[in-house]
Design a protein around this motif. Structure first.
Motif, PDB file in Angstrom:
ATOM      1  N   VAL A 234       0.843  -1.208   0.000  1.00 33.37           N
ATOM      2  CA  VAL A 234       0.000   0.000   0.000  1.00 33.37           C
ATOM      3  C   VAL A 234       0.867   1.242   0.000  1.00 33.37           C
ATOM      4  O   VAL A 234       0.600   2.204  -0.738  1.00 33.37           O
ATOM      5  CB  VAL A 234      -0.942  -0.015   1.218  1.00 33.37           C
ATOM      6  N   TRP A 235       1.932   1.242   0.800  1.00 31.73           N
ATOM      7  CA  TRP A 235       2.791   2.436   0.880  1.00 31.73           C
ATOM      8  C   TRP A 235       3.640   2.577  -0.373  1.00 31.73           C
ATOM      9  O   TRP A 235       3.965   3.698  -0.780  1.00 31.73           O
ATOM     10  CB  TRP A 235       3.660   2.360   2.130  1.00 31.73           C
ATOM     11  N   GLY A 236       3.985   1.451  -1.009  1.00 34.64           N
ATOM     12  CA  GLY A 236       4.655   1.538  -2.297  1.00 34.64           C
ATOM     13  C   GLY A 236       3.743   2.120  -3.369  1.00 34.64           C
ATOM     14  O   GLY A 236       4.170   2.941  -4.194  1.00 34.64           O
ATOM     15  N   ILE A 252       2.926  14.919   1.213  1.00 30.09           N
ATOM     16  CA  ILE A 252       1.737  14.186   1.681  1.00 30.09           C
ATOM     17  C   ILE A 252       2.104  12.759   2.047  1.00 30.09           C
ATOM     18  O   ILE A 252       1.681  12.225   3.083  1.00 30.09           O
ATOM     19  CB  ILE A 252       0.638  14.207   0.604  1.00 30.09           C
ATOM     20  N   ASN A 253       2.916  12.113   1.215  1.00 30.77           N
ATOM     21  CA  ASN A 253       3.288  10.724   1.474  1.00 30.77           C
ATOM     22  C   ASN A 253       4.141  10.602   2.731  1.00 30.77           C
ATOM     23  O   ASN A 253       3.996   9.635   3.495  1.00 30.77           O
ATOM     24  CB  ASN A 253       4.040  10.161   0.269  1.00 30.77           C
ATOM     25  N   THR A 258       4.610   8.792   8.251  1.00 35.92           N
ATOM     26  CA  THR A 258       4.915   9.148   9.642  1.00 35.92           C
ATOM     27  C   THR A 258       3.746   8.802  10.553  1.00 35.92           C
ATOM     28  O   THR A 258       3.942   8.276  11.664  1.00 35.92           O
ATOM     29  CB  THR A 258       5.223  10.654   9.744  1.00 35.92           C
ATOM     30  N   LEU A 259       2.524   9.079  10.109  1.00 39.56           N
ATOM     31  CA  LEU A 259       1.342   8.756  10.906  1.00 39.56           C
ATOM     32  C   LEU A 259       1.214   7.255  11.116  1.00 39.56           C
ATOM     33  O   LEU A 259       0.992   6.782  12.243  1.00 39.56           O
ATOM     34  CB  LEU A 259       0.090   9.304  10.219  1.00 39.56           C
ATOM     35  N   VAL A 260       1.359   6.477  10.037  1.00 41.36           N
ATOM     36  CA  VAL A 260       1.244   5.017  10.152  1.00 41.36           C
ATOM     37  C   VAL A 260       2.369   4.458  11.012  1.00 41.36           C
ATOM     38  O   VAL A 260       2.150   3.538  11.822  1.00 41.36           O
ATOM     39  CB  VAL A 260       1.262   4.379   8.744  1.00 41.36           C
ATOM     40  N   SER A 261       3.563   4.995  10.872  1.00 42.27           N
ATOM     41  CA  SER A 261       4.683   4.542  11.704  1.00 42.27           C
ATOM     42  C   SER A 261       4.422   4.843  13.175  1.00 42.27           C
ATOM     43  O   SER A 261       4.743   4.023  14.055  1.00 42.27           O
ATOM     44  CB  SER A 261       5.971   5.219  11.237  1.00 42.27           C
ATOM     45  N   LEU A 278      11.980   7.027   3.547  1.00 42.24           N
ATOM     46  CA  LEU A 278      11.218   7.585   2.434  1.00 42.24           C
ATOM     47  C   LEU A 278      11.846   8.873   1.918  1.00 42.24           C
ATOM     48  O   LEU A 278      11.918   9.104   0.698  1.00 42.24           O
ATOM     49  CB  LEU A 278       9.770   7.835   2.870  1.00 42.24           C
ATOM     50  N   VAL A 279      12.303   9.718   2.829  1.00 36.00           N
ATOM     51  CA  VAL A 279      12.972  10.967   2.428  1.00 36.00           C
ATOM     52  C   VAL A 279      14.229  10.655   1.622  1.00 36.00           C
ATOM     53  O   VAL A 279      14.492  11.284   0.574  1.00 36.00           O
ATOM     54  CB  VAL A 279      13.314  11.810   3.669  1.00 36.00           C
TER      55      VAL A 279
END
Length: 343
Positions: A234-236, A252-253, A258-261, A278-279
């Motif tokens: 999903v994150w991919g 946004i991603n 960050t929220l899910v983590s 991700l960054v």
């Protein structure tokens, strides 16, 4: 004097024209969004159709086959991602309540803000229309709204698919037929140059950015899987889709990850690893992209950001995704017009 007066009138006239066009584009967005989406998608799929035409497959058949493959892949991806995304949508309220303990320092401020917002909304509704709540509660109105939105969505999807097929199958012949009645040969040649340049440059850019975004999505999914994030596919997928929006999509991603983590892990080190990864992957993508795109996409970043904001306000999420290709088309038209004036 007369020339100065005419030039002085041009500025307000252009201002009124731009405002009028903005109003028309906003009010008729249900018509314009499928049209513009179909045009941009035709630039992406036209090379595949042209390749099949070189194999002596008629354009009507090759366009149908490419569209069938395109929508099959799209529906397969949506169907595959629907279950994990649905699970997260169901879990989100409970997870957010569980997260309150992690955000205890901000809890009182958030509560006060919501209470103030609720009181302000109640006062405004009571002052403007005391009977408003009676109208909103009506079940028939909610059902009518849902049916109306569903009908508009289906009409837009069907219009997009049909127009995309016609553009792929008959786009070239339509342009050639229109040029016969265009007027001068110079104007006709310029229109053909603009269309060909738009098809080549925008199509090439979309193909490259799609390949890069898919590669980034695969790397993000593997990285999230290695870091123990739930539903890494999903994150991919979110990285692939949101990366079509320059600057804004990446931000946004990162917020989503960050929220899910934060909802998944308890220690600060574990929470920070996924967004930091991700960054780093997006920084790598920003380094790789210019090597492939080169000077094809030389538009000022501030102009891109402002155009994304404007189209997002005008057409919502669809406008945000269409902002960059539309800006490229506008740049191509401007460059071709300037080149003709120089010649």
């Amino acid at each position: 004097m007369k020339g100065n007066a005419v030039n002085a009138l041009k500025i307000p006239a252009w201002g009124m024209f731009i405002i009028s066009m903005g109003v028309v584009l906003y009010l008729a967005k249900s018509i314009f969004i499928p049209i513009v989406l179909a045009i941009i998608a035709s630039f992406l799929l036209a090379p595949a159709v042209n390749h099949l035409k070189k194999l002596r497959i008629p354009s009507t058949v090759s366009s149908f086959l490419i569209l069938l493959l395109f929508f099959t892949l799209l529906l397969t991806a949506i169907n595959y991602l629907a279950d994990p995304v649905g699970v997260w949508v169901e879990r989100l309220p409970a997870e957010l309540r569980h997260m309150e303990g992690k955000l205890i320092l901000f809890k009182s401020a958030i509560t006060d803000m919501w209470e103030m917002t609720d009181k302000s909304a109640t006062i405004m509704v009571a002052e403007n229309n005391p009977q408003m709540h009676e109208v909103v509660v009506g079940g028939s109105n909610i059902l009518f709204t849902l049916l109306d939105n569903t009908q508009s969505f289906l009409v837009s999807i069907i219009s997009f698919a049909l127009l995309l097929y016609f553009l792929l199958a008959f786009g070239d012949s339509t342009i050639n037929s229109a040029n016969r009645y265009w007027g001068s040969k110079e104007s006709s040649a310029m229109v053909i140059r603009i269309v060909q340049a738009a098809q080549q440059q925008v199509g090439h850019y979309l193909l490259l950015i799609t390949a890069i975004n898919v590669s980034l999505g695969v790397l993000v999914a593997l990285t999230m899987w290695g870091l123990g994030m739930p539903n890494p596919i999903v994150w991919g997928a979110s990285a692939t889709i949101l990366n079509y929006i320059p600057y804004v999509g990446v931000a946004i991603n990162i917020v989503i990850i960050t929220l899910v983590s934060s909802l998944t892990f308890n220690h600060i080190g574990q929470i920070l690893l996924p967004p930091l990864a991700l960054v780093l992957l997006n920084l790598l993508e920003e380094f790789v992209l210019p090597l492939f795109v080169g000077k094809m996409f030389t538009i000022d970043p501030i102009l891109i950001f402002l155009f994304i904001l404007f189209l997002g306000w005008l057409w919502g999420m669809a406008g945000i995704f269409m902002a960059v290709p539309l800006l490229m088309i506008i740049k191509i038209v401007f460059d071709q017009t300037q080149a003709r004036e120089i010649v």
